[in-house]
Enzyme design. Structure first.
Site, PDB file in Angstrom:
ATOM      1  N   LYS A 149      17.132  -0.543  -6.397  1.00  0.00           N
ATOM      2  CA  LYS A 149      18.412  -0.289  -5.729  1.00  0.00           C
ATOM      3  C   LYS A 149      19.574  -0.938  -6.484  1.00  0.00           C
ATOM      4  O   LYS A 149      20.727  -0.673  -6.178  1.00  0.00           O
ATOM      5  CB  LYS A 149      18.365  -0.834  -4.285  1.00  0.00           C
ATOM      6  CG  LYS A 149      17.242  -0.246  -3.418  1.00  0.00           C
ATOM      7  CD  LYS A 149      17.530   1.191  -3.008  1.00  0.00           C
ATOM      8  CE  LYS A 149      16.337   1.887  -2.372  1.00  0.00           C
ATOM      9  NZ  LYS A 149      15.935   1.383  -1.051  1.00  0.00           N
TER      10      LYS A 149
ATOM     11  N   ASN B 292      13.884  -4.322  -8.681  1.00  0.00           N
ATOM     12  CA  ASN B 292      14.751  -3.868  -7.603  1.00  0.00           C
ATOM     13  C   ASN B 292      15.479  -2.598  -8.057  1.00  0.00           C
ATOM     14  O   ASN B 292      16.505  -2.666  -8.740  1.00  0.00           O
ATOM     15  CB  ASN B 292      15.756  -4.971  -7.240  1.00  0.00           C
ATOM     16  CG  ASN B 292      16.690  -4.525  -6.129  1.00  0.00           C
ATOM     17  OD1 ASN B 292      16.606  -3.389  -5.641  1.00  0.00           O
ATOM     18  ND2 ASN B 292      17.583  -5.411  -5.745  1.00  0.00           N
TER      19      ASN B 292
ATOM     20  N   PHE C 163       6.553   9.674  -4.029  1.00  0.00           N
ATOM     21  CA  PHE C 163       7.462   9.376  -2.916  1.00  0.00           C
ATOM     22  C   PHE C 163       7.594  10.599  -1.992  1.00  0.00           C
ATOM     23  O   PHE C 163       7.169  11.709  -2.337  1.00  0.00           O
ATOM     24  CB  PHE C 163       8.852   9.012  -3.445  1.00  0.00           C
ATOM     25  CG  PHE C 163       8.927   7.699  -4.172  1.00  0.00           C
ATOM     26  CD1 PHE C 163       8.762   6.499  -3.500  1.00  0.00           C
ATOM     27  CD2 PHE C 163       9.185   7.665  -5.545  1.00  0.00           C
ATOM     28  CE1 PHE C 163       8.844   5.288  -4.178  1.00  0.00           C
ATOM     29  CE2 PHE C 163       9.273   6.464  -6.224  1.00  0.00           C
ATOM     30  CZ  PHE C 163       9.100   5.269  -5.542  1.00  0.00           C
TER      31      PHE C 163
ATOM     32  N   ARG D 269      16.819  10.828  -5.440  1.00  0.00           N
ATOM     33  CA  ARG D 269      17.854   9.938  -4.884  1.00  0.00           C
ATOM     34  C   ARG D 269      17.864   8.586  -5.584  1.00  0.00           C
ATOM     35  O   ARG D 269      18.907   7.954  -5.722  1.00  0.00           O
ATOM     36  CB  ARG D 269      17.647   9.750  -3.377  1.00  0.00           C
ATOM     37  CG  ARG D 269      18.024  10.970  -2.552  1.00  0.00           C
ATOM     38  CD  ARG D 269      18.120  10.649  -1.052  1.00  0.00           C
ATOM     39  NE  ARG D 269      16.856  10.217  -0.475  1.00  0.00           N
ATOM     40  CZ  ARG D 269      15.920  11.054  -0.009  1.00  0.00           C
ATOM     41  NH1 ARG D 269      16.100  12.371  -0.054  1.00  0.00           N
ATOM     42  NH2 ARG D 269      14.809  10.577   0.499  1.00  0.00           N
TER      43      ARG D 269
ATOM     44  N   ASP E 185      -5.956  12.739  -0.400  1.00  0.00           N
ATOM     45  CA  ASP E 185      -5.405  11.649  -1.226  1.00  0.00           C
ATOM     46  C   ASP E 185      -6.143  11.517  -2.559  1.00  0.00           C
ATOM     47  O   ASP E 185      -5.653  11.932  -3.601  1.00  0.00           O
ATOM     48  CB  ASP E 185      -5.477  10.330  -0.450  1.00  0.00           C
ATOM     49  CG  ASP E 185      -4.253  10.093   0.434  1.00  0.00           C
ATOM     50  OD1 ASP E 185      -3.214  10.745   0.215  1.00  0.00           O
ATOM     51  OD2 ASP E 185      -4.332   9.244   1.331  1.00  0.00           O
TER      52      ASP E 185
END
Lengths: 398, 398
Positions: B75, B73, B97, B104, B169
């Protein structure tokens, strides 16, 4: 931001004995060249087929940047002996002749690895050993046909179409380049040489794996699918209606926020949350209607306006840019991604290696003139002096 | 010839901290995995978008073979701290990303390189820094639109078509994989870390360089060209007339022997040496007529018969094979180029890394289940014991 291109130099000191021609092999060694390896491109005295076969130099220039050219008559015993001396000094040997040809030249893996057991020997063929077509000749579109890429390209109800990008050629070259550097990395620890072999058909399958996902999912051949399977998505017409005046946009199944963002931009907030359109599966049932919401908006804009406005609100979008528009875009030169190659009297706008190292794009140096570096390479690799090279020239060996 | 697949092991011992998702990043780290690197794929506890966004596992399986999955996690402060501990142990850090997202998260290059100055930090974005679209989201078809590949794909008078292969890709992933290993090769000598950045748009241009040759030659945008510019060449219809019953054949401008070989095969020896057809330029003036000589022959044969007979006489030819035909072809399994991946209850026919090392194809191991290796990776990389991992799990950190 104007940056000065330079080689990242990662492969400085690596010597590549390069017997490649056309594109599948040459793009591989060009990538190594861009990383700073010393590529000795061995050409027959008449020049390799990619240099001589197209009426002008652009094809050769594109795929042979940053290399050195040496001419050697491999049909002569002394020419062959000279190249075998170079084998002793080489880290990598590369070739993409027709099946059996390098062995007939007397430079098969058994011969070369006996001279230099630590060498990385890399071969590109059209089809793999053990394939029903192992003896077959190949060029890019042949590999694209047999590797599945044509079957998944085209209009939904149209015939198969050859993708414009040279996946069979450059695509294969990239896979081999990665494999060579991986083998060099290992060899720095072990001293061990390697035989690397790739088939262009197999490489095309690698780039076409999206089709194998569909095959696994449905149990049927993957169809031609010009649009996403998730409306709206695909190519939409723009002003003023020229052959490449289109914008491609999509709403990703994995990113449900794209659809309401799009509705807001095109002035259809009234449809946000409407169950007739709120899920990908619901929209798939109303595909023509949903596409027309979007097309009625794109038709009023140029592709550049549409791309800018869609991107600004977080909907993935790309204007369909053609080569003229790309070579006319100043930011590519400012970023160093496009550079101008000068080769004799010709100039060409040329995309460099697209990966930047520490913010610096790779410098494009000119592709060599035929035999431009014969004396230089023979001096560097074998210590031959001017008189020795002159004697070889005199006898038609180099 | 049945061979036992194995990893070439070239990158054994290399640790990759893998924050990639979808395809452009995941194919890059999958290539590293196939070479034997240890890939710790860090996923959010819900799974990365390529795992969760498509309703089944096939997409994830295809692009994440041979990796290990750890859930963290990011975050949470403790989750972020855990990943920073992993940074200290990593040789490579990879992410793709959306623009600005990794910064961030608190894992931008400045942060990561300060923790581990020797790290190779690799970023994939849609558009380059300094591009007018540098903040734009990208997916494969967006990059294909903006990178020129759609403009050169399609029927001659049709609209642009998206090539089926995922050049934006997988194509990008391959260029980054090569760059990473080149940087690792250098680092083994210098200890120096590197920041590597690639834009998908720029990568598509790399695979579309054939169009830039045409641009240089003509001074105009390269057209859509489903056929070679050198008749006969292109796609020809075969029995029994299904959607992929075509053969692609060509006579190369650089290989004038192809044309008489073809004439002999199709029973038109009478035309050998006929000046109306004897040069590429002469044939270009009679393209429809020349194509019909060939089509009248191909229509009487299946694509397999046509390919076999053309190949046997040295004319480059490829049957247009679809994914069903490819997964049904036994020689791919005998050669180890297709392998069956088992993932939970699912099975999939999967193309492995197409380059063989010393005759051995690379082994495909299953893509990981979500968090399958969390405890194992934390033990291997950070020395955490069972109790420590259990505590992290208890607190929702991993």
């Amino acid at each position: 931001m104007q940056v000065t291109p330079a080689s990242p130099g990662c492969l400085a000191g690596i010597r590549v004995l390069d017997l490649t021609q056309f594109e599948a092999g040459t793009t591989c060694t060009e990538a190594l060249a861009w990383m700073g390896a010393d590529i000795a491109k061995v050409e027959p005295p008449r020049g390799e087929a990619g240099r001589t076969g197209f009426g002008d130099a652009y094809y050769f220039m594109m795929y042979n940047a940053n290399k050195r050219s040496i001419t050697v008559n491999l049909k002569s015993d002394r020419g062959l002996a000279l190249v075998k001396e170079m084998v002793k000094q080489a880290d990598v040997f590369t070739e993409n002749f027709a099946p059996g040809a390098v062995e007939r030249l007397g430079l098969g893996y058994d011969v070369v690895s006996a001279i230099n057991p630590g060498i990385i020997y890399a071969q590109v063929k059209g089809f793999g050993d053990g394939s029903p077509y192992e003896k077959g000749l190949s060029f890019d579109p042949i590999a694209q046909a047999a590797g599945g890429s044509m079957s998944i390209t085209g209009e939904r109800d149209g015939r198969p179409v050859k993708p414009g990008p040279t996946i069979g050629d450059t695509g294969t070259g990239m896979l081999m380049a990665f494999s060579i550097v991986s083998a060099l990395f290992e060899r720095a620890r072990t001293g061990k040489g390697r035989l690397l072999q790739v088939a262009m058909q197999d490489s095309v399958m690698h780039y076409s794996r999206g089709g194998f996902i569909t095959q696994a999912r449905t149990g049927k051949a993957a169809p031609r699918r010009p649009a996403a399977n998730n409306p709206p998505g695909g190519i939409f017409p723009c002003k003023p209606g020229g052959p490449n005046d289109y914008v491609y946009l999509l709403t990703s199944r994995a990113n449900p926020e794209h659809w309401p963002r799009l509705l807001k931009l095109i002035g259809r907030e009234d449809l946000i949350g409407d169950p007739r359109y709120d899920t990908p599966d619901a929209r798939l049932k109303r595909e023509a209607e949903v596409d027309e919401f979007v097309a009625s908006w794109t038709r009023e804009r140029t592709k550049h306006e549409a791309m800018a406005q869609l991107s600004a609100v977080g909907v993935p979008a790309g204007a369909v840019l053609d080569t003229q528009e790309l070579v006319d875009e100043p930011s590519f030169y400012e970023r160093g991604i496009l550079q101008t190659m000068v080769h004799g009297e010709r100039k060409m706008a040329m995309p460099t290696w697209p990966v930047r190292f520490d913010g610096v794009p790779t410098e494009v140096k000119s592709a060599p003139l035929l035999g431009e570096h014969t004396a230089e390479v023979l001096a560097d690799w074998l210590g031959l002096d001017t008189a020795a090279v002159a004697a070889l020239r005199q006898d038609g060996i180099v």
